[in-house]
Enzyme design. Sequence first.
Site, PDB file in Angstrom:
ATOM      1  N   ALA A  63       0.850  -1.191   0.000  1.00 50.08           N
ATOM      2  CA  ALA A  63       0.000   0.000   0.000  1.00 50.08           C
ATOM      3  C   ALA A  63       0.886   1.242   0.000  1.00 50.08           C
ATOM      4  O   ALA A  63       2.005   1.221   0.523  1.00 50.08           O
ATOM      5  CB  ALA A  63      -0.891  -0.010   1.229  1.00 50.08           C
ATOM      6  N   GLY A 108       0.738  -5.027   0.983  1.00 52.86           N
ATOM      7  CA  GLY A 108      -0.446  -5.152   0.118  1.00 52.86           C
ATOM      8  C   GLY A 108      -0.138  -5.791  -1.226  1.00 52.86           C
ATOM      9  O   GLY A 108      -1.022  -6.394  -1.845  1.00 52.86           O
ATOM     10  N   GLU A 111      -0.308  -9.304  -0.536  1.00 56.70           N
ATOM     11  CA  GLU A 111      -1.708  -9.642  -0.271  1.00 56.70           C
ATOM     12  C   GLU A 111      -2.504  -9.776  -1.579  1.00 56.70           C
ATOM     13  O   GLU A 111      -3.396 -10.619  -1.694  1.00 56.70           O
ATOM     14  CB  GLU A 111      -2.327  -8.581   0.661  1.00 56.70           C
ATOM     15  CG  GLU A 111      -1.726  -8.700   2.072  1.00 56.70           C
ATOM     16  CD  GLU A 111      -2.086  -7.548   2.990  1.00 56.70           C
ATOM     17  OE1 GLU A 111      -1.676  -6.407   2.697  1.00 56.70           O
ATOM     18  OE2 GLU A 111      -2.797  -7.783   3.985  1.00 56.70           O
ATOM     19  N   GLU A 131       4.698  -4.694   7.277  1.00 52.91           N
ATOM     20  CA  GLU A 131       3.866  -3.672   7.934  1.00 52.91           C
ATOM     21  C   GLU A 131       4.296  -3.406   9.378  1.00 52.91           C
ATOM     22  O   GLU A 131       4.212  -2.284   9.865  1.00 52.91           O
ATOM     23  CB  GLU A 131       2.384  -4.096   7.906  1.00 52.91           C
ATOM     24  CG  GLU A 131       1.703  -3.975   6.547  1.00 52.91           C
ATOM     25  CD  GLU A 131       1.849  -5.200   5.668  1.00 52.91           C
ATOM     26  OE1 GLU A 131       2.762  -6.028   5.908  1.00 52.91           O
ATOM     27  OE2 GLU A 131       1.055  -5.337   4.720  1.00 52.91           O
TER      28      GLU A 131
HETATM   29  C1  LIG Z   1      10.833  -2.281  -1.294  1.00 58.67           C
HETATM   30  C2  LIG Z   1      12.015  -1.576  -0.674  1.00 58.67           C
HETATM   31  C3  LIG Z   1      12.765  -2.519   0.254  1.00 58.67           C
HETATM   32  C4  LIG Z   1      12.957  -1.176  -1.838  1.00 58.67           C
HETATM   33  O1  LIG Z   1      14.038  -0.425  -1.334  1.00 58.67           O
HETATM   34  P1  LIG Z   1      14.967   0.365  -2.373  1.00 58.67           P
HETATM   35  O2  LIG Z   1      15.417  -0.553  -3.441  1.00 58.67           O
HETATM   36  O3  LIG Z   1      16.020   1.025  -1.545  1.00 58.67           O
HETATM   37  O4  LIG Z   1      14.016   1.449  -3.079  1.00 58.67           O
HETATM   38  P2  LIG Z   1      13.400   2.749  -2.408  1.00 58.67           P
HETATM   39  O5  LIG Z   1      14.282   3.905  -2.705  1.00 58.67           O
HETATM   40  O6  LIG Z   1      13.060   2.507  -0.978  1.00 58.67           O
HETATM   41  O7  LIG Z   1      12.026   2.870  -3.218  1.00 58.67           O
HETATM   42  C5  LIG Z   1      11.937   3.538  -4.469  1.00 58.67           C
HETATM   43  C6  LIG Z   1      10.838   4.575  -4.362  1.00 58.67           C
HETATM   44  O8  LIG Z   1       9.607   3.904  -4.120  1.00 58.67           O
HETATM   45  C7  LIG Z   1       8.989   4.430  -2.944  1.00 58.67           C
HETATM   46  N1  LIG Z   1       8.226   3.362  -2.269  1.00 58.67           N
HETATM   47  C8  LIG Z   1       8.603   2.108  -2.053  1.00 58.67           C
HETATM   48  N2  LIG Z   1       7.656   1.435  -1.403  1.00 58.67           N
HETATM   49  C9  LIG Z   1       6.632   2.295  -1.231  1.00 58.67           C
HETATM   50  C10 LIG Z   1       5.345   2.187  -0.626  1.00 58.67           C
HETATM   51  N3  LIG Z   1       4.894   1.025  -0.088  1.00 58.67           N
HETATM   52  N4  LIG Z   1       4.581   3.276  -0.591  1.00 58.67           N
HETATM   53  C11 LIG Z   1       5.002   4.449  -1.141  1.00 58.67           C
HETATM   54  N5  LIG Z   1       6.182   4.609  -1.744  1.00 58.67           N
HETATM   55  C12 LIG Z   1       6.993   3.546  -1.771  1.00 58.67           C
HETATM   56  C13 LIG Z   1      10.154   4.902  -2.103  1.00 58.67           C
HETATM   57  O9  LIG Z   1       9.718   5.866  -1.166  1.00 58.67           O
HETATM   58  C14 LIG Z   1      11.053   5.505  -3.169  1.00 58.67           C
HETATM   59  O10 LIG Z   1      10.565   6.777  -3.538  1.00 58.67           O
HETATM   60  P3  LIG Z   1      11.573   8.028  -3.662  1.00 58.67           P
HETATM   61  O11 LIG Z   1      10.690   9.197  -3.970  1.00 58.67           O
HETATM   62  O12 LIG Z   1      12.493   7.648  -4.782  1.00 58.67           O
HETATM   63  O13 LIG Z   1      12.264   8.133  -2.348  1.00 58.67           O
HETATM   64  C15 LIG Z   1      11.586  -0.327   0.086  1.00 58.67           C
HETATM   65  O14 LIG Z   1      11.101   0.623  -0.830  1.00 58.67           O
HETATM   66  C16 LIG Z   1      10.525  -0.561   1.115  1.00 58.67           C
HETATM   67  O15 LIG Z   1      10.794  -1.090   2.163  1.00 58.67           O
HETATM   68  N6  LIG Z   1       9.289  -0.145   0.799  1.00 58.67           N
HETATM   69  C17 LIG Z   1       8.178  -0.196   1.743  1.00 58.67           C
HETATM   70  C18 LIG Z   1       7.623  -1.599   1.864  1.00 58.67           C
HETATM   71  C19 LIG Z   1       6.501  -1.648   2.886  1.00 58.67           C
HETATM   72  O16 LIG Z   1       6.669  -1.274   4.020  1.00 58.67           O
HETATM   73  N7  LIG Z   1       5.339  -2.136   2.471  1.00 58.67           N
HETATM   74  C20 LIG Z   1       4.168  -2.244   3.320  1.00 58.67           C
HETATM   75  C21 LIG Z   1       3.273  -1.065   3.105  1.00 58.67           C
HETATM   76  S1  LIG Z   1       1.875  -1.026   4.211  1.00 58.67           S
HETATM   77  C22 LIG Z   1       0.760  -2.076   3.452  1.00 58.67           C
HETATM   78  O17 LIG Z   1       1.005  -2.634   2.431  1.00 58.67           O
HETATM   79  C23 LIG Z   1      -0.583  -2.172   4.146  1.00 58.67           C
HETATM   80  C24 LIG Z   1      -1.456  -3.238   3.600  1.00 58.67           C
HETATM   81  O18 LIG Z   1      -1.366  -4.403   4.338  1.00 58.67           O
END
Ligand SMILES: CC(C)(COP(=O)(O)OP(=O)(O)OC[C@H]1O[C@@H](n2cnc3c(N)ncnc32)[C@H](O)[C@@H]1OP(=O)(O)O)[C@@H](O)C(=O)NCCC(=O)NCCSC(=O)CCO
Length: 257
Positions: A63, A108, A111, A131
């Site tokens: 998400a 998500g 999921e 999460e």
């Molecule tokens: C997936 C990860 C581990 C990848 O890390 P990395 O390769 O270092 O890449 P990033 O620089 O972190 O990501 C690139 C870019 O994407 C944005 N982003 C990544 N995931 C999300 C997200 N879930 N929501 C919004 N944006 C996201 C990130 O901010 C970067 O943007 P920039 O503007 O370039 O900074 C890593 O990205 C990671 O851990 N992501 C989060 C994973 C997570 O926690 N998912 C659960 C979300 S809550 C959910 O799903 C609720 C439903 O049950």
Amino acid sequence: METIIVKNEPPFLRITLNRPDRLNAINKKMIEEIRTVLEETVKDEKVRVIIFTGNGRAFSAGADISQFKELEGLTAWQFAMKGRELMDYIENYPKPTIAMINGYALGGGLELALACDIRIASDEAQLGLPEITLGIYPGFGGTQRLLKLVGKSRTLEMIMLGERISAKDAERIGLVNRVVPSNDLEKETLNLASKLAERPPLAIQLSKLIVNQGMNSPITVGLNMESLGWGVIFTTKDSKEGVNAFLEKRKPNFKGE
Ligand SMILES: CC(C)(COP(=O)(O)OP(=O)(O)OC[C@H]1O[C@@H](n2cnc3c(N)ncnc32)[C@H](O)[C@@H]1OP(=O)(O)O)[C@@H](O)C(=O)NCCC(=O)NCCSC(=O)CCO
């Protein structure tokens, strides 16, 4: 469509999550667009299999966390319901669904893959429910679907630690059906989808319904549905075609009738 790419290439419909700069994070718009496409396609008899995948290096990183700032009690519940309703809709969709997991499938994103019938993953994919690291827990059905798929202790380990696991480990615990080299992912997925597309759609639909019901009912309910369903499936032209084709030593041609 703003957040997805839709390719209608009968017998397949491919939905590619398309926010690569956000690792295909799932926002409200994406949820609505996926639902709209699936609703439009439900009666399209030419489409026999739905394939979900992601553009770029992720299937989906979950998400969209940037939308979480706006969430409070009521809006958080509403957002969880929106996501959860989409996953329920996918799980109960009358056509077979495949998650072609090309990279990260997290939160998500995982999921969504869990709501599909079959998960095929690239050997470079990483899967997880991170999460907990945000101080929350999965809200799009993951607590229940992962539990049914891999059991309580593996589910709790994944949810409570929030660590990512490799595609190979996901295959070992039964979270994905198969893992293939990343270069072969599309080919292998289309091979699988082609086989599904040749199968009788009504028998697929009914068996999916019965298996899904059986997951949430006492075994006698599932068994009764299975035998009662035979009374339905034997009324279809496809059942006659399948039996005749076997007896006539030819390949069946199932039309979904
Ligand atoms: C997936 C990860 C581990 C990848 O890390 P990395 O390769 O270092 O890449 P990033 O620089 O972190 O990501 C690139 C870019 O994407 C944005 N982003 C990544 N995931 C999300 C997200 N879930 N929501 C919004 N944006 C996201 C990130 O901010 C970067 O943007 P920039 O503007 O370039 O900074 C890593 O990205 C990671 O851990 N992501 C989060 C994973 C997570 O926690 N998912 C659960 C979300 S809550 C959910 O799903 C609720 C439903 O049950």
